[in-house]
Design a protein around this motif. Structure first.
Motif, short mmCIF file in Angstrom:
data_model
loop_
_atom_site.label_atom_id
_atom_site.label_comp_id
_atom_site.label_asym_id
_atom_site.label_seq_id
_atom_site.Cartn_x
_atom_site.Cartn_y
_atom_site.Cartn_z
N PHE A 1 0.84 -1.20 0.00
CA PHE A 1 0.00 0.00 0.00
C PHE A 1 0.87 1.24 0.00
N ASP A 2 0.40 2.25 -0.81
CA ASP A 2 1.15 3.51 -0.87
C ASP A 2 0.89 4.27 0.44
N VAL A 3 1.95 4.52 1.16
CA VAL A 3 1.75 5.17 2.44
C VAL A 3 2.39 6.56 2.48
N SER A 4 2.56 7.19 1.26
CA SER A 4 3.17 8.54 1.25
C SER A 4 2.26 9.53 1.99
N GLY A 5 2.83 10.61 2.46
CA GLY A 5 2.08 11.63 3.21
C GLY A 5 2.05 11.29 4.68
N ASN A 6 1.46 12.25 5.36
CA ASN A 6 1.40 12.06 6.80
C ASN A 6 0.05 12.52 7.31
N ASP A 7 -0.96 11.69 7.06
CA ASP A 7 -2.29 12.03 7.53
C ASP A 7 -3.10 10.75 7.76
N GLU A 8 -4.41 10.94 7.89
CA GLU A 8 -5.26 9.81 8.22
C GLU A 8 -5.20 8.74 7.13
N ILE A 9 -5.09 9.18 5.85
CA ILE A 9 -5.06 8.19 4.77
C ILE A 9 -3.78 7.37 4.84
N SER A 10 -2.65 8.11 5.06
CA SER A 10 -1.39 7.36 5.15
C SER A 10 -1.43 6.42 6.37
N ASP A 11 -2.12 6.89 7.42
CA ASP A 11 -2.28 6.02 8.59
C ASP A 11 -3.03 4.76 8.22
N MET A 12 -4.14 4.99 7.46
CA MET A 12 -4.96 3.85 7.04
C MET A 12 -4.14 2.90 6.19
N ALA A 13 -3.35 3.48 5.23
CA ALA A 13 -2.54 2.65 4.36
C ALA A 13 -1.54 1.84 5.17
N LYS A 14 -0.98 2.56 6.13
CA LYS A 14 0.00 1.87 6.97
C LYS A 14 -0.67 0.73 7.72
N ALA A 15 -1.84 1.03 8.27
CA ALA A 15 -2.56 0.01 9.03
C ALA A 15 -2.88 -1.19 8.13
N PHE A 16 -3.34 -0.86 6.89
CA PHE A 16 -3.63 -1.94 5.93
C PHE A 16 -2.40 -2.78 5.69
N ASN A 17 -1.25 -2.05 5.49
CA ASN A 17 0.00 -2.76 5.25
C ASN A 17 0.32 -3.73 6.37
N ILE A 18 0.13 -3.20 7.59
CA ILE A 18 0.47 -4.03 8.75
C ILE A 18 -0.45 -5.25 8.80
N PHE A 19 -1.77 -4.98 8.61
CA PHE A 19 -2.74 -6.08 8.63
C PHE A 19 -2.40 -7.12 7.57
N ALA A 20 -2.12 -6.59 6.37
CA ALA A 20 -1.85 -7.49 5.25
C ALA A 20 -0.62 -8.36 5.53
N ALA A 21 0.42 -7.70 6.07
CA ALA A 21 1.65 -8.43 6.36
C ALA A 21 1.37 -9.56 7.35
N GLU A 22 0.57 -9.19 8.35
CA GLU A 22 0.26 -10.16 9.39
C GLU A 22 -0.49 -11.36 8.82
N ILE A 23 -1.46 -11.02 7.94
CA ILE A 23 -2.25 -12.08 7.32
C ILE A 23 -1.36 -13.00 6.50
N GLU A 24 -0.44 -12.33 5.71
CA GLU A 24 0.50 -13.10 4.89
C GLU A 24 1.28 -14.10 5.75
N GLU A 25 1.75 -13.57 6.85
CA GLU A 25 2.58 -14.36 7.75
C GLU A 25 1.81 -15.58 8.25
N GLN A 26 0.57 -15.30 8.65
CA GLN A 26 -0.24 -16.39 9.19
C GLN A 26 -0.58 -17.43 8.12
N LYS A 27 -0.80 -16.83 6.91
CA LYS A 27 -1.11 -17.73 5.79
C LYS A 27 0.07 -18.68 5.56
N GLN A 28 1.29 -18.13 5.61
CA GLN A 28 2.51 -18.91 5.40
C GLN A 28 2.61 -20.03 6.43
N ILE A 29 2.33 -19.59 7.65
CA ILE A 29 2.42 -20.57 8.74
C ILE A 29 1.45 -21.73 8.47
N LEU A 30 0.21 -21.34 8.09
CA LEU A 30 -0.80 -22.36 7.81
C LEU A 30 -0.36 -23.30 6.70
#
Lengths: 501, 552
Positions: free
Chosen positions: B354-383
């Motif tokens: 996710f594009d997380v350029s800028g420093n506002d609520e959208i970039s926060d959301m993108a960052k959050a998405f990134n983190i969620f996505a990464a976590e999901i990926e990790e869990q998927k790998q484990i599974l």
């Protein structure tokens, strides 16, 4: 047979002996526009002069040469009726209608003839429509005092029609008129034929030489003295400058032998006569009427003002400059042009003179209004040429201008005198259209300014029949002081010293 | 667990540039738009205000002044009309009526001037006009008087004529008498003729004739019959008196004509005075009008300049508006759309950061998405890992093996290269379990697995637990010799483990049998066939006494 011859000779001798006894006096004056004047005299003095001469046993004729109904302050108000009223009191035998008498149009002159107790004569004009004389104006008249009958005709130049823009009249050929009228009058028993003429074109001496007429009476303005130099002298020609003088003329001739007529005359200043009280009362009655209005002082002039005709009609004049400037300003024009003849008064006001309404009305007596026209450069040149065409005779058409610089050559042929014209510092363009302020008189084609006749006047902001004098009065009211100046608006290269441009 | 602790830190704002809050930016944008609109409207309002003031000036100053001067003008016009009526009044009654109207009009004008105008000159002018009216009225009065006198004289003239007729029988006794009476009659006719003359000089001419005639008449009395002479003399004398006396018909007629002329003159005079008066009266309204015109012009000029300014301001406002909209679009909308697209793509399985350029609520959301996505990926790998490995040994399970074998077969077919598989089975493992228990069995499996892993040389080699105590090696690109070597090594390694196995008839420790299949390129080889071949080889190895290798 011999007896009969002797008888005839004897009769002729008796006749000759009586012949020397034919004597008559003739008083002649003209151009008395002002009813009174402290330094020149007026109608009250004229009345006394007439009284003195009429008291003599010799029959005395009084011929009034006209040119008196205009201009004056009073006549600009009443169109000259007061002059006729005064003349009625001093009873001229005849009045010649000339020049200024036409200033209010043909009709006004006709109206005056109804009021006059004397015949008014003008011999060589006719109404175009009827080919008859103007209503009430006679083409010739026989005047009588005692046993003497004098035939009287009066002539004028065609230029008068142009000057006063008389569109309903035309001038007839003087040669024909003089011969015909003189013949008719002689047939009616005239002892002498008197011809009056105010003008410059006719050579009257010819008519004296060939015996068509017996006496010529001429008058002209002071500037007409220029003309006077040219007037061929003749013992039977009387030339009177219009400066409040009267010519007292003694006529004597042998009975039935008009060629023996001798003319002795002298010009007498009216001022040297006392005032006739009856006429003076009448004059006072007239002059007091406007005193209240005219004596109001409205400002002062900080420079000299010269309203002499000679100055106004031959050179750039300071007052001419001021008046044209005001016309230009009043109408919002680029340039302004006024004929020098529009400014009158023949006076000199040294600087710091207080100016009254009377002075201004005297300076600008015509009730002309300011008209705004759009003219081309070509028209303007034609108009200026007309203005310069009669400098030598010091005619009223000489222009006074504003907003332009004109170089002319007074020695060049008339119609080719304008050398150069500059308008607001750039040369005049023949096809460019300029806004020109002028008087209603010139706009209607007066004084030979025919070129204006077909231009449709433009409307301007303050348009309302505002008189030239009003504009000057308002300026004085607003500023309290005027300072007209001469500033080389018109240059005559003929008068420039050699070597200078 | 470690990665989860990182999230709040990643979302913390201080890490990247200055914080530009979405709310703050949008509020600022909208406030600036509102401010611009308010300024523009204030400017228009101010302009309208100056228009209003000029209109007020026109209505309050100019119009009343124009109305006033129009009023005055009308009144002056009426006076003009009245002046001609006055001049041509034919009788006393008309004269009186006109006079009254003029007085009223002059008074009303005077009142108006006093109320409206402080111009002293106007009052003076009106005084002059008023006195001119008075003089004209007197003149007309005089004219009427003379008219009456002329009529009187006329009637006395006719009386004289009648008297002459009554005398005529006496006079006409001789021929001179007849001539005399007719001359007398002619005289009367001549006198009557003067009365219809309109020009003074004609009147004088006629009277001159009359004077000659009356002189003759007087002279001829001597020729009349004696008895009638006195009467005739008196008649003639009366006629002379009537015509030529100081107040006679001649003088009256002359006076009448002169007064007529003066009346015309006075009328002109009055007309011009009234003209002047009207012009002076209008001068003030001119001045006011000029001021209004000048003011209007100034306002027009100012408005012109301000209209230009307004145009520029409007353009600027419009530009700013568009800029703000563009800015919001670029800064927020586009990024939200992009984020949305990225989320959808991510959901489809594309590997996108996710594009997380800028420093506002959208970039926060993108960052959050990134983190969620990464976590999901990790869990998927484990599974995924969990599903492909064998829980006990940690080797790949049968599922992984099937997938891998299929892949390797395809690769080998593509390369036309060799592929070998080794099937390894622990000998007598059931017995081992029976003897040493399941736990020891598991431990044995683990040790064997480790040994197998240990013998793996190439990364492309693949080892999996095939089932129970069976293992399988996939050896891509391996010749039968290579496979033989590998099998020997595996066998050696397992033997080297030296795990005691009393139940093993082949040796005292745990051993294994190995079947080799493949090793040469074989067209259209499928996994089932390969495995079957390997199984057969293993079977042969088992038959051959175990702890040995059999190659198919």
């Amino acid at each position: 047979m011999l007896k009969i011859i002797f008888l005839i000779i004897a009769l002729l001798c008796i006749n000759n002996a009586y012949a020397a006894a034919e004597k008559a006096n003739l008083i002649f004056t003209a151009g008395l526009t002002e009813i009174e004047s402290r330094d020149k005299g007026g109608y009250a003095e004229l009345a006394s002069l007439l009284e003195i001469h009429r008291a003599k046993p010799i029959p005395t004729f009084f011929v009034f040469g006209g040119n008196s109904l205009f201009p004056s302050i009073l006549s600009s108000f009443d169109h000259g009726t007061h002059i006729i009223d005064l003349l009625n009191s001093i009873e001229p035998d005849v009045m010649a209608a000339s020049n200024g008498d036409f200033a209010f149009s043909e009709d006004e002159l006709s109206l005056r003839t109804y009021e006059a107790a004397f015949p008014i004569v003008q011999s060589n004009t006719a109404q175009i429509s009827t080919q008859q004389n103007l209503d009430g104006v006679l083409d010739s008249v026989m005047i009588q005092q005692g046993k003497y009958k004098l035939g009287f005709i009066s002539l004028m130049d065609e230029e008068v029609l142009e000057t006063y823009n008389l569109t309903r009249s035309s001038v007839k050929d003087p040669n024909f008129i003089i011969a015909a009228k003189a013949k008719k009058l002689r047939a009616l028993g005239a002892d002498l034929i008197i011809m009056h003429y105010r003008g410059t074109e006719l050579n009257c001496v010819d008519y004296l030489k060939n015996g068509t007429v017996d006496l010529v009476l001429r008058n002209d303005s002071e500037t007409g003295l220029l003309t006077a130099e040219k007037v061929q002298e003749h013992p039977k020609q009387v030339f009177l400058p219009e400066t409040s003088q009267a010519a007292v003329i003694e006529l004597s001739w042998h009975t039935k032998q008009v060629q023996t007529l001798t003319v002795q005359w002298q010009a007498e200043k009216l001022l040297s006569y006392p005032k006739n009280s009856i006429v003076q009362r009448q004059i006072d009655n007239y002059s007091s009427r406007l005193n209240l209005l005219l004596d109001e002082i409205i400002g002062v002039t900080s420079t000299d003002i010269d309203t002499s005709s000679l100055s106004l009609r031959t050179t750039e004049n300071a007052l001419g400059n001021l008046v044209t400037d005001l016309m230009k300003k009043h109408s919002g024009a680029d340039i302004a042009l006024l004929n020098g003849g529009a400014v009158r008064g023949n006076s000199f006001y040294p600087k710091n003179t207080q100016i009254s309404r009377r002075d201004i009305v005297k300076m600008l007596p015509y009730r002309d209004t300011v008209v705004l026209l759009e003219v081309t450069g070509m028209q303007l040149i034609a108009v200026l040429e007309n203005g310069f065409s009669q400098i030598k005779n010091a005619k009223g058409r000489f222009p006074q201008i504003s907003g332009m610089k004109v170089v002319y050559n007074s020695q060049a042929a008339a119609g080719d005198r304008v050398v150069s014209v500059e308008i607001s510092d750039s040369p005049l363009l023949p096809l460019k259209r300029y806004k020109l302020a002028t008087s209603s008189y010139l706009a209607n084609g007066g004084d030979g300014y025919q070129r204006f006749k077909h231009n449709v006047p433009l409307t301007y902001n303050q348009q309302m029949s505002k008189l030239l004098s009003d504009i000057l009065i308002n300026e004085l009211r607003l500023t309290n002081s005027i300072s007209p100046k001469i500033e080389s608006r018109m240059l005559d290269i003929a008068k420039q010293p050699a070597g200078q441009p | 667990m470690n990665s989860r602790k990182k999230i709040p830190q990643q979302l913390s704002h201080s890490s990247r540039g200055r914080r530009c809050s979405l709310a703050a930016v949008i509020s600022t944008a909208f406030i600036s738009i509102v401010f611009l609109f308010i300024s523009a409207m204030t400017l228009s309002h101010y302009r309208l205000g100056s228009f209003q003031s000029i209109l007020v000036q026109i209505t309050e100053d100019s119009f009343p002044e124009i109305t006033y001067s129009r009023n005055l003008h009308n009144q002056i016009n009426e006076l003009l009309h009245l002046s001609s009526r006055l001049a041509f009044s034919g009788n006393d009654v008309t004269l009186r009526i006109v006079k009254q109207s003029i007085e009223n009009k002059v008074q009303s004008i005077q009142k108006q001037i006093n109320e409206q105008d402080s111009n002293v000159y106007l009052s003076t002018q009106l005084n002059v006009i008023s006195s001119e009216f008075f003089s004209l009225q007197q003149l007309v009065q005089h004219k009427l008087t003379i008219q009456e006198q002329i009529i009187e004289a006329q009637s006395s003239m006719y009386t004289l004529h009648e008297k002459m007729f009554s005398l005529s029988p006496q006079v006409n006794r001789n021929s001179a008498g007849t001539i005399w009476t007719s001359a007398y009659s002619e005289m009367i006719t001549l006198a009557s003729k003067t009365l219809i003359k309109l020009r003074l000089q004609e009147v004088r001419q006629v009277f001159r004739q009359a004077e000659n005639k009356i002189a003759l008449l007087e002279k001829d009395i001597l020729l009349l019959p004696l008895s009638s002479r006195t009467s005739a003399e008196s008649l003639t004398d009366q006629l002379r008196q009537l015509m030529f006396a100081e107040n006679g018909l001649l003088q009256l007629k002359i006076m009448q004509l002169r007064i007529n002329g003066r009346v015309i003159g006075r009328e002109h005079f009055l007309k011009n005075l009234l003209d002047d008066f009207s012009r002076v009266a209008e001068f003030k309204s001119y001045q006011i009008n000029e001021t209004v015109v000048a003011d209007t012009n100034a306002i027009i000029e100012a408005t012109d300049a301000e209209t230009k300014l307004m145009n520029v301001v409007s353009l600027f406002v419009l530009f700013v508006l568009f800029s703000v909209i563009y800015f919001i679009k670029r800064r927020f909308v586009e990024r939200v759309v992009l984020l949305n697209r990225q989320v959808i793509a991510r959901l489809k399985g594309d590997k996108i950061e996710f594009d997380v350029s800028g420093n506002d609520e959208i970039s926060d959301m993108a960052k959050a998405f990134n983190i969620f996505a990464a976590e999901i990926e990790e869990q998927k790998q484990i599974l995924r890992d969990l599903s492909l490995t064998d829980g006990l040994t940690g080797l790949y399970n049968r599922r992984a093996l099937d997938q891998r074998l299929e892949q390797e077969l395809q690769t080998a077919a593509r390369n036309q290269g060799p592929l070998a598989v080794l099937i390894m089975d622990i000998d007598y493992f059931k017995r081992y379990n029976d003897i040493y228990g399941h736990l020891a069995g598991d431990d044995c499996l683990k040790q064997v697995s480790a040994a197998l892993l240990h013998s793996k040389r190439r990364s492309t080699d693949f080892i999996a637990r095939y089932g129970g105590e069976e293992f399988l090696f996939i050896l891509p690109n391996t010749t039968p010799d290579g496979a033989q070597k590998m099998a020997a090594e595996v066998l050696a390694k397992v033997n080297a483990l030296n795990i005691t196995h009393e139940g093993n008839s082949a040796a005292a420790h745990v051993t294994m049998s190995i079947g080799i299949a493949g090793g040469c390129y074989q067209e259209n080889l499928n996994s089932a066939e390969l495995l079957e071949k390997a199984d057969k080889a293993l079977y042969k190895a088992k038959k051959s006494g175990k702890n040995c290798i059999y190659s198919h």
